[in-house]
Design a protein around this motif. Structure first.
Motif, PDB file in Angstrom:
ATOM      1  N   TYR A  20       0.845  -1.192   0.000  1.00 14.90           N
ATOM      2  CA  TYR A  20       0.000   0.000   0.000  1.00 14.90           C
ATOM      3  C   TYR A  20       0.878   1.238   0.000  1.00 14.90           C
ATOM      4  N   ASP A  21       0.378   2.288  -0.639  1.00 17.44           N
ATOM      5  CA  ASP A  21       1.132   3.537  -0.689  1.00 17.44           C
ATOM      6  C   ASP A  21       0.206   4.688  -0.308  1.00 17.44           C
ATOM      7  N   ASP A  22       0.787   5.703   0.333  1.00 19.67           N
ATOM      8  CA  ASP A  22       0.036   6.911   0.688  1.00 19.67           C
ATOM      9  C   ASP A  22       0.075   7.889  -0.479  1.00 19.67           C
ATOM     10  N   ILE A  23      -1.090   8.325  -0.921  1.00 18.83           N
ATOM     11  CA  ILE A  23      -1.225   9.201  -2.083  1.00 18.83           C
ATOM     12  C   ILE A  23      -1.901  10.506  -1.650  1.00 18.83           C
ATOM     13  N   ALA A  24      -1.416  11.621  -2.190  1.00 15.63           N
ATOM     14  CA  ALA A  24      -2.043  12.919  -1.906  1.00 15.63           C
ATOM     15  C   ALA A  24      -3.412  13.001  -2.569  1.00 15.63           C
ATOM     16  N   VAL A  25      -4.415  13.442  -1.810  1.00 19.42           N
ATOM     17  CA  VAL A  25      -5.773  13.576  -2.333  1.00 19.42           C
ATOM     18  C   VAL A  25      -5.906  14.875  -3.118  1.00 19.42           C
ATOM     19  N   GLU A  26      -6.533  14.794  -4.272  1.00 21.54           N
ATOM     20  CA  GLU A  26      -6.804  15.965  -5.107  1.00 21.54           C
ATOM     21  C   GLU A  26      -8.312  16.202  -5.076  1.00 21.54           C
ATOM     22  N   TYR A  27      -8.706  17.373  -4.577  1.00 15.76           N
ATOM     23  CA  TYR A  27     -10.111  17.642  -4.246  1.00 15.76           C
ATOM     24  C   TYR A  27     -10.587  18.871  -5.017  1.00 15.76           C
ATOM     25  N   PRO A  28     -11.604  18.730  -5.875  1.00 20.04           N
ATOM     26  CA  PRO A  28     -12.128  19.904  -6.585  1.00 20.04           C
ATOM     27  C   PRO A  28     -13.017  20.739  -5.676  1.00 20.04           C
ATOM     28  N   LEU A  29     -12.811  22.032  -5.695  1.00 20.49           N
ATOM     29  CA  LEU A  29     -13.543  22.951  -4.821  1.00 20.49           C
ATOM     30  C   LEU A  29     -13.996  24.161  -5.633  1.00 20.49           C
ATOM     31  N   THR A  30     -15.263  24.488  -5.520  1.00 25.55           N
ATOM     32  CA  THR A  30     -15.823  25.655  -6.196  1.00 25.55           C
ATOM     33  C   THR A  30     -16.251  26.687  -5.162  1.00 25.55           C
ATOM     34  N   ILE A  31     -15.842  27.924  -5.366  1.00 23.53           N
ATOM     35  CA  ILE A  31     -16.257  29.034  -4.506  1.00 23.53           C
ATOM     36  C   ILE A  31     -17.330  29.824  -5.237  1.00 23.53           C
ATOM     37  N   LYS A  32     -18.484  29.974  -4.594  1.00 26.63           N
ATOM     38  CA  LYS A  32     -19.565  30.777  -5.142  1.00 26.63           C
ATOM     39  C   LYS A  32     -19.715  32.041  -4.308  1.00 26.63           C
ATOM     40  N   ILE A  33     -19.809  33.186  -4.967  1.00 29.08           N
ATOM     41  CA  ILE A  33     -20.008  34.465  -4.286  1.00 29.08           C
ATOM     42  C   ILE A  33     -21.333  35.048  -4.752  1.00 29.08           C
ATOM     43  N   GLU A  34     -22.182  35.351  -3.789  1.00 26.56           N
ATOM     44  CA  GLU A  34     -23.521  35.866  -4.086  1.00 26.56           C
ATOM     45  C   GLU A  34     -24.273  34.943  -5.048  1.00 26.56           C
ATOM     46  N   GLY A  35     -24.065  33.635  -4.899  1.00 22.45           N
ATOM     47  CA  GLY A  35     -24.768  32.653  -5.711  1.00 22.45           C
ATOM     48  C   GLY A  35     -24.164  32.397  -7.070  1.00 22.45           C
ATOM     49  N   GLU A  36     -23.137  33.162  -7.453  1.00 21.31           N
ATOM     50  CA  GLU A  36     -22.505  33.001  -8.753  1.00 21.31           C
ATOM     51  C   GLU A  36     -21.153  32.297  -8.598  1.00 21.31           C
ATOM     52  N   GLU A  37     -20.850  31.426  -9.549  1.00 23.08           N
ATOM     53  CA  GLU A  37     -19.575  30.712  -9.482  1.00 23.08           C
ATOM     54  C   GLU A  37     -18.419  31.674  -9.729  1.00 23.08           C
ATOM     55  N   PHE A  38     -17.532  31.744  -8.761  1.00 18.33           N
ATOM     56  CA  PHE A  38     -16.376  32.639  -8.856  1.00 18.33           C
ATOM     57  C   PHE A  38     -15.168  31.916  -9.427  1.00 18.33           C
TER      58      PHE A  38
END
Length: 260
Positions: A20-38
């Protein structure tokens, strides 16, 4: 968690074995400002509120926490929802879908549009010795347990001359600095006497982030770029590269570095 265990077949000494190997997690994150995708970025899924606050400050949308009306995180969907008290700071031309890769450089060109109003000229008189520089780099590396497990994360540390204050790791080197910036805003940390210790290359983007944070000294174990050094000269930042074991290179504003 920044890490995930995966099953692998490892070849070593002329033989194969399952492990087994330890792998860095890659996580998609979206920031929305005032309901709009920034923007949408990929990051390590820890300290997400710090990351969001740091990005908002880097973009010139806030200067302190009081300017945020609300901030909520839906980790299961990968969204951060932000409402600001001053709606007028939002330029509608900025609110369009943006993707920021975990790599560096061209994928983050949109930051440059706000550098004029967010980059700071650093006037600190703080001085640090060579031995303190080497010690801080050693302490950061010793504390970077997730990097040692994966080899896939960048590290950034906020330090006083005497030691580490916080360490943040991320698959994106810019993200690690944004997390530090967010932490500083959340905790109202005085920054003019602080040092940033960094694992990656000092690019122009990284140098500008250090300027926005407000630290006058950056130590890296890697190399700087030419544009980064031009900016460091102009913005009053001491840039130090190749900080390893018993050596370092001082590229700009050497007056802040004293003998052992």
């Amino acid at each position: 968690m920044n890490l995930k265990k995966v099953r692998i077949i490892r070849y070593h000494a002329e033989s194969f074995d399952e492990n087994y190997d330890d792998i860095a997690v890659e996580y998609p994150l979206t920031i929305k400002i005032e309901g709009e995708e920034f923007l949408t970025l990929v990051c390590s899924p820890e300290h997400l509120e710090e990351l969001a606050v740091g990005i908002l400050a880097s973009e010139g949308l806030i200067r302190n926490l009081d300017q945020i009306e609300s901030l909520s995180i839906d980790e299961s969907k990968g969204y951060i929802y932000v409402e600001l008290h001053n709606k007028k700071v939002i330029n509608k031309d900025m609110i369009s879908k943006r993707f920021i890769g975990s790599c560096c450089g061209k994928s983050r060109q949109f930051f440059f549009s706000n550098d004029v109003k967010t980059a700071k000229t650093i006037m600190t008189r703080t001085k640090i010795s060579v031995s303190q520089c080497l010690s801080l780099m050693g302490k950061m590396q010793e504390s970077s347990s997730e990097f040692h497990l994966t080899g896939g994360l960048h590290n950034a540390a906020l330090c006083s001359k005497e030691g580490l204050i916080i360490l943040r790791s991320d698959i994106g080197r810019h993200n690690a600095l944004d997390k530090i910036y967010g932490y500083c805003i959340q905790n109202k940390i005085r920054l003019t006497d602080k040092v940033i210790v960094f694992s990656g290359r000092i690019s122009s983007e990284i140098l500008l982030k250090v300027s926005k944070i407000g630290a006058g000294i950056i130590l890296s174990k890697s190399a700087p770029t030419s544009l980064a050094l031009e900016l460091a000269n102009d913005l009053g930042i001491t840039a130090i590269g190749f900080t390893r074991k018993d050596r370092l290179n001082i590229y700009t504003h050497p007056e802040r570095i004293i003998d052992f």
